[in-house]
Motif scaffolding. Sequence first.
Motif, PDB file in Angstrom:
ATOM      1  N   VAL A 199      14.885   8.094  -3.239  1.00  0.00           N
ATOM      2  CA  VAL A 199      15.425   7.124  -2.284  1.00  0.00           C
ATOM      3  C   VAL A 199      14.292   6.344  -1.634  1.00  0.00           C
ATOM      4  O   VAL A 199      14.373   5.113  -1.479  1.00  0.00           O
ATOM      5  N   THR A 200      13.208   7.026  -1.284  1.00  0.00           N
ATOM      6  CA  THR A 200      12.060   6.372  -0.645  1.00  0.00           C
ATOM      7  C   THR A 200      11.430   5.345  -1.577  1.00  0.00           C
ATOM      8  O   THR A 200      11.102   4.225  -1.152  1.00  0.00           O
ATOM      9  N   VAL A 201      11.285   5.693  -2.852  1.00  0.00           N
ATOM     10  CA  VAL A 201      10.701   4.756  -3.821  1.00  0.00           C
ATOM     11  C   VAL A 201      11.595   3.530  -3.990  1.00  0.00           C
ATOM     12  O   VAL A 201      11.117   2.391  -4.018  1.00  0.00           O
ATOM     13  N   VAL A 202      12.900   3.745  -4.078  1.00  0.00           N
ATOM     14  CA  VAL A 202      13.831   2.612  -4.230  1.00  0.00           C
ATOM     15  C   VAL A 202      13.789   1.722  -2.990  1.00  0.00           C
ATOM     16  O   VAL A 202      13.772   0.488  -3.097  1.00  0.00           O
ATOM     17  N   LEU A 203      13.763   2.345  -1.802  1.00  0.00           N
ATOM     18  CA  LEU A 203      13.651   1.560  -0.569  1.00  0.00           C
ATOM     19  C   LEU A 203      12.341   0.772  -0.545  1.00  0.00           C
ATOM     20  O   LEU A 203      12.319  -0.403  -0.171  1.00  0.00           O
ATOM     21  N   GLY A 204      11.253   1.409  -0.950  1.00  0.00           N
ATOM     22  CA  GLY A 204       9.950   0.726  -0.985  1.00  0.00           C
ATOM     23  C   GLY A 204       9.937  -0.440  -1.959  1.00  0.00           C
ATOM     24  O   GLY A 204       9.394  -1.507  -1.663  1.00  0.00           O
ATOM     25  N   ALA A 205      10.551  -0.241  -3.115  1.00  0.00           N
ATOM     26  CA  ALA A 205      10.635  -1.327  -4.100  1.00  0.00           C
ATOM     27  C   ALA A 205      11.470  -2.478  -3.544  1.00  0.00           C
ATOM     28  O   ALA A 205      11.125  -3.659  -3.721  1.00  0.00           O
TER      29      ALA A 205
ATOM     30  N   LEU B 180      11.616  -1.907   5.154  1.00  0.00           N
ATOM     31  CA  LEU B 180      10.335  -1.245   5.417  1.00  0.00           C
ATOM     32  C   LEU B 180      10.526  -0.120   6.425  1.00  0.00           C
ATOM     33  O   LEU B 180       9.975   0.972   6.261  1.00  0.00           O
ATOM     34  N   LEU B 181      11.306  -0.371   7.458  1.00  0.00           N
ATOM     35  CA  LEU B 181      11.594   0.668   8.442  1.00  0.00           C
ATOM     36  C   LEU B 181      12.251   1.871   7.754  1.00  0.00           C
ATOM     37  O   LEU B 181      11.859   3.016   7.982  1.00  0.00           O
ATOM     38  N   ALA B 182      13.232   1.611   6.905  1.00  0.00           N
ATOM     39  CA  ALA B 182      13.912   2.698   6.198  1.00  0.00           C
ATOM     40  C   ALA B 182      12.958   3.429   5.256  1.00  0.00           C
ATOM     41  O   ALA B 182      12.998   4.662   5.150  1.00  0.00           O
ATOM     42  N   THR B 183      12.083   2.690   4.583  1.00  0.00           N
ATOM     43  CA  THR B 183      11.107   3.302   3.685  1.00  0.00           C
ATOM     44  C   THR B 183      10.161   4.214   4.456  1.00  0.00           C
ATOM     45  O   THR B 183       9.890   5.351   4.033  1.00  0.00           O
ATOM     46  N   MET B 184       9.659   3.725   5.574  1.00  0.00           N
ATOM     47  CA  MET B 184       8.725   4.521   6.358  1.00  0.00           C
ATOM     48  C   MET B 184       9.396   5.762   6.928  1.00  0.00           C
ATOM     49  O   MET B 184       8.806   6.847   6.945  1.00  0.00           O
TER      50      MET B 184
ATOM     51  N   LEU C  62       8.273   9.463   5.867  1.00  0.00           N
ATOM     52  CA  LEU C  62       7.889  10.402   6.924  1.00  0.00           C
ATOM     53  C   LEU C  62       8.734  11.674   6.840  1.00  0.00           C
ATOM     54  O   LEU C  62       8.202  12.788   6.970  1.00  0.00           O
ATOM     55  N   LEU C  63      10.018  11.516   6.602  1.00  0.00           N
ATOM     56  CA  LEU C  63      10.894  12.672   6.446  1.00  0.00           C
ATOM     57  C   LEU C  63      10.414  13.562   5.299  1.00  0.00           C
ATOM     58  O   LEU C  63      10.297  14.781   5.455  1.00  0.00           O
ATOM     59  N   LEU C  64      10.120  12.964   4.175  1.00  0.00           N
ATOM     60  CA  LEU C  64       9.666  13.734   3.009  1.00  0.00           C
ATOM     61  C   LEU C  64       8.351  14.461   3.298  1.00  0.00           C
ATOM     62  O   LEU C  64       8.223  15.660   3.061  1.00  0.00           O
ATOM     63  N   VAL C  65       7.383  13.731   3.819  1.00  0.00           N
ATOM     64  CA  VAL C  65       6.071  14.328   4.086  1.00  0.00           C
ATOM     65  C   VAL C  65       6.182  15.475   5.085  1.00  0.00           C
ATOM     66  O   VAL C  65       5.617  16.553   4.879  1.00  0.00           O
TER      67      VAL C  65
ATOM     68  N   ILE D  73       0.838  -1.199   0.000  1.00  0.00           N
ATOM     69  CA  ILE D  73       0.000   0.000   0.000  1.00  0.00           C
ATOM     70  C   ILE D  73       0.872   1.247   0.000  1.00  0.00           C
ATOM     71  O   ILE D  73       0.660   2.178  -0.789  1.00  0.00           O
ATOM     72  N   LEU D  74       1.873   1.278   0.874  1.00  0.00           N
ATOM     73  CA  LEU D  74       2.786   2.417   0.928  1.00  0.00           C
ATOM     74  C   LEU D  74       3.487   2.612  -0.413  1.00  0.00           C
ATOM     75  O   LEU D  74       3.555   3.732  -0.937  1.00  0.00           O
ATOM     76  N   PHE D  75       3.992   1.551  -0.989  1.00  0.00           N
ATOM     77  CA  PHE D  75       4.693   1.629  -2.270  1.00  0.00           C
ATOM     78  C   PHE D  75       3.762   2.121  -3.369  1.00  0.00           C
ATOM     79  O   PHE D  75       4.145   2.961  -4.191  1.00  0.00           O
ATOM     80  N   GLY D  76       2.535   1.640  -3.380  1.00  0.00           N
ATOM     81  CA  GLY D  76       1.557   2.092  -4.371  1.00  0.00           C
ATOM     82  C   GLY D  76       1.323   3.594  -4.291  1.00  0.00           C
ATOM     83  O   GLY D  76       1.299   4.294  -5.317  1.00  0.00           O
TER      84      GLY D  76
END
Length: 163
Positions: free
Chosen positions: A67-73, A113-117, A121-124, A40-43
């Motif tokens: 970076v967030t998208v790559v981590l999510g992928a 997942l921790l790194a992605t979140m 969160l940092l970006l938002v 869901i987060l990645f989507g």
Amino acid sequence: MPEEAAGRRRGRDETEEERADRRWGELIQEVRVAQTGVQILFGFLLTVVFQPKYEHLSHTNQVIYIVTVVLGASATGALIGPVSLHRLVSGRRVKPQAVRWASRLTFVGLVLLLATMASALLLVLRVATHGGFVPWLVATVVAWYLLCWFALPLWTRHHHTSR
């Protein structure tokens, strides 16, 4: 009276294959929870670049997004990996080994997942507030994740595992 008769026996009376079957079922239930969240987060992350506001992000925020998208992928790949692993080795009589590898993939997926979140969160928060407190807030949330996802389970394992 023997310990077994008193009901105080520790552990399970199961073969290596039965243990692998049980552990596989438990692992798949755990992966289902993490997979749903990361997918869901990645989507949602994939849609951000198509929003008009994306063009107006600073270069730094665009880098954080990438970076967030790559981590999510990467997290998605690691958390779906156990399913593929099971499918490709099913019937080959290697379930104990497959469970070990699937467990490792799941752990890597949780770290990603921790790194992605944290990155999301940092970006938002950078976009929403522009406040200097953002890194501190993100660090606090990451500390909370580390406590819930790793420290508490490891403490429990250390203090409640028979020697």
